[in-house]
Enzyme design. Structure first.
Site, PDB file in Angstrom:
ATOM      1  N   LYS A  88       0.589  12.743 -12.112  1.00 51.40           N
ATOM      2  CA  LYS A  88       0.609  13.806 -11.105  1.00 51.40           C
ATOM      3  C   LYS A  88       1.571  13.469  -9.965  1.00 51.40           C
ATOM      4  O   LYS A  88       2.368  14.316  -9.537  1.00 51.40           O
ATOM      5  CB  LYS A  88      -0.812  14.040 -10.574  1.00 51.40           C
ATOM      6  CG  LYS A  88      -1.792  14.559 -11.633  1.00 51.40           C
ATOM      7  CD  LYS A  88      -3.136  14.886 -11.034  1.00 51.40           C
ATOM      8  CE  LYS A  88      -3.893  13.673 -10.560  1.00 51.40           C
ATOM      9  NZ  LYS A  88      -4.259  12.752 -11.669  1.00 51.40           N
ATOM     10  N   THR A  89       1.501  12.245  -9.475  1.00 56.58           N
ATOM     11  CA  THR A  89       2.417  11.838  -8.399  1.00 56.58           C
ATOM     12  C   THR A  89       3.854  11.844  -8.886  1.00 56.58           C
ATOM     13  O   THR A  89       4.768  12.280  -8.168  1.00 56.58           O
ATOM     14  CB  THR A  89       2.029  10.443  -7.884  1.00 56.58           C
ATOM     15  OG1 THR A  89       0.676  10.466  -7.406  1.00 56.58           O
ATOM     16  CG2 THR A  89       2.948  10.017  -6.751  1.00 56.58           C
TER      17      THR A  89
ATOM     18  N   ASP B 299      -2.207  14.109  -2.072  1.00 60.63           N
ATOM     19  CA  ASP B 299      -2.968  13.510  -3.171  1.00 60.63           C
ATOM     20  C   ASP B 299      -4.458  13.601  -2.858  1.00 60.63           C
ATOM     21  O   ASP B 299      -4.866  13.577  -1.689  1.00 60.63           O
ATOM     22  CB  ASP B 299      -2.544  12.048  -3.336  1.00 60.63           C
ATOM     23  CG  ASP B 299      -2.926  11.493  -4.698  1.00 60.63           C
ATOM     24  OD1 ASP B 299      -3.357  12.280  -5.570  1.00 60.63           O
ATOM     25  OD2 ASP B 299      -2.786  10.277  -4.905  1.00 60.63           O
TER      26      ASP B 299
ATOM     27  N   THR C 116      -8.167  14.951  -9.041  1.00 61.06           N
ATOM     28  CA  THR C 116      -8.852  14.512 -10.256  1.00 61.06           C
ATOM     29  C   THR C 116     -10.156  15.281 -10.443  1.00 61.06           C
ATOM     30  O   THR C 116     -10.805  15.128 -11.467  1.00 61.06           O
ATOM     31  CB  THR C 116      -9.158  13.001 -10.185  1.00 61.06           C
ATOM     32  OG1 THR C 116      -9.901  12.723  -8.975  1.00 61.06           O
ATOM     33  CG2 THR C 116      -7.868  12.192 -10.161  1.00 61.06           C
TER      34      THR C 116
ATOM     35  N   ARG D 204      -0.364   5.151 -16.973  1.00 65.23           N
ATOM     36  CA  ARG D 204      -0.516   4.069 -15.993  1.00 65.23           C
ATOM     37  C   ARG D 204      -1.059   2.805 -16.654  1.00 65.23           C
ATOM     38  O   ARG D 204      -0.607   1.692 -16.367  1.00 65.23           O
ATOM     39  CB  ARG D 204      -1.439   4.511 -14.858  1.00 65.23           C
ATOM     40  CG  ARG D 204      -1.617   3.462 -13.765  1.00 65.23           C
ATOM     41  CD  ARG D 204      -2.532   3.971 -12.673  1.00 65.23           C
ATOM     42  NE  ARG D 204      -1.915   5.086 -11.972  1.00 65.23           N
ATOM     43  CZ  ARG D 204      -2.605   5.961 -11.240  1.00 65.23           C
ATOM     44  NH1 ARG D 204      -3.924   5.863 -11.150  1.00 65.23           N
ATOM     45  NH2 ARG D 204      -1.984   6.945 -10.600  1.00 65.23           N
TER      46      ARG D 204
END
Length: 351
Positions: free
Chosen positions: A79-80, A124, A173, A232
């Site tokens: 997402k980032t 975020d 999330t 990640r």
């Protein structure tokens, strides 16, 4: 002792120079450098990429900032990275903050009032914004203005402040925790899904090239199947394999090296770690496959119930090792066989 910059004869000349931020020699590569900077270089999520590309192309042709974007999905899926790519594709600066970092509505007003035209504001964990900040954001996103309160008590006055047109990118999330008025103000909502092994293989091979790790055939696959569908985690495992290769003076990493390296970190062929195995062992060995309550299970493995519920269970349930029932958690036949055991009774009768 006073410091005199003009007569600083004791300092090394090299230490006084401005140096480049680029990595030199074996200087570590940061997570930022592993991230792609263009949508074409983003691996995975093909449908989302096509939608986002169309969305950005249309905004560029209209020569206006795009509508606000909401990125929803589990942690670690990019997402980032996507937020950074959007700003880079539009050629505009990006301001980064998070929901927990904004304690008061005034904090958000200060950020909004400093934005330039077309700039991207990335928030975020946007579902964790305070209520007052959410209400301020409603008006800012829709009408591009904020009302600044001056003074206190009966003499307080509200001064409307017009904002330049900007784009908010929110990442969450927990999309269900977003208030409906806030969710409705996003013009485009992107849902990120877990990655299949083939896409994680490509991602690992790309990251290996950036980190300077030479992988033999099959090595990327061994890491991909242990990455729990999450980029990640894939990059984190690659770094640990790189450490193994450096310590053992390996020119290239083969699949057996990957298995040996990750077994040292207690990560098995299914991507289960020490805590996952402990949970399965507790359900299968101590409770004969279940059902077992969450609090009892967390006490058995020595972890907080929230850790077991949010860290372990989602993956174990998604991969078919555990099933949640009204009576508690039940181990499936796959969990028994993964531990090398045979169910003492027909597991399907427990559901």
């Amino acid at each position: 002792m006073e410091y005199d910059a003009q007569t600083n004869t004791g300092a090394n000349e090299e230490s006084l120079r401005m140096v480049s931020a680029a990595p030199v020699g074996n200087e570590p590569v940061s997570d930022e450098e592993l991230r792609p900077h263009a949508l074409d270089g983003f691996i995975g999520q093909p449908l989302l990429k096509a939608q986002l590309q169309l969305f950005l192309d249309a905004a560029r042709k209209r020569d206006v900032p795009p509508d606000h974007i909401l990125l929803a999905g589990p942690p670690g899926l990019g997402k980032t990275t996507l937020a950074m790519i959007v700003a880079n594709e539009l050629g505009v600066p990006i301001r980064v903050t998070s929901g927990p970092a904004i304690q008061h509505a005034g904090d958000l007003a200060s950020i909004l009032s400093s934005l330039d035209s077309g700039e991207v504001l990335f928030i975020d964990e946007i579902h964790r914004l305070p209520r007052a900040a959410e209400e301020l954001l409603y008006i800012a996103m829709e009408d591009f203005r904020v009302d600044v309160m001056v003074g206190k008590g009966p003499g307080a006055t509200s001064i409307p402040l017009t904002l330049p047109r900007f784009t908010v990118i929110g990442a969450t999330t927990r999309e269900g925790m977003l208030p409906s008025p806030l969710r409705a103000r996003f013009g485009f909502t992107a849902h990120l899904d877990f990655y299949p092994h083939e896409e994680l293989e490509k991602l690992i091979e790309r990251s290996a090239g950036v980190l300077g790790v030479r992988l033999e055939n099959g090595s990327a696959y061994e890491m991909a199947v242990r990455s729990r569908g999450t980029p990640r985690i894939a990059n984190r495992l690659l770094r640990r394999v790189r450490d193994w290769a450096i310590v053992h003076d390996l020119d290239a990493v083969n699949p057996d090296d990957v298995k040996d390296a990750l077994s040292l970190y207690q990560i098995d062929a299914e991507g289960l770690d020490r805590l996952d195995i402990a949970v399965l062992n507790a359900v299968v060995r101590q409770f004969n496959g279940g059902p077992v309550g969450l609090n009892t299970l967390s006490a058995m493995v020595g972890e907080e119930s929230e850790t077991v519920e949010t860290v372990c269970e989602p993956y174990l349930v998604r991969e078919g090792f555990l099933v949640r029932t009204p009576k508690g958690r039940v181990a499936t036949e796959k969990a028994w066989s993964h531990l090398g055991l045979v169910p003492k009774e027909d597991v399907s009768k427990l559901f």
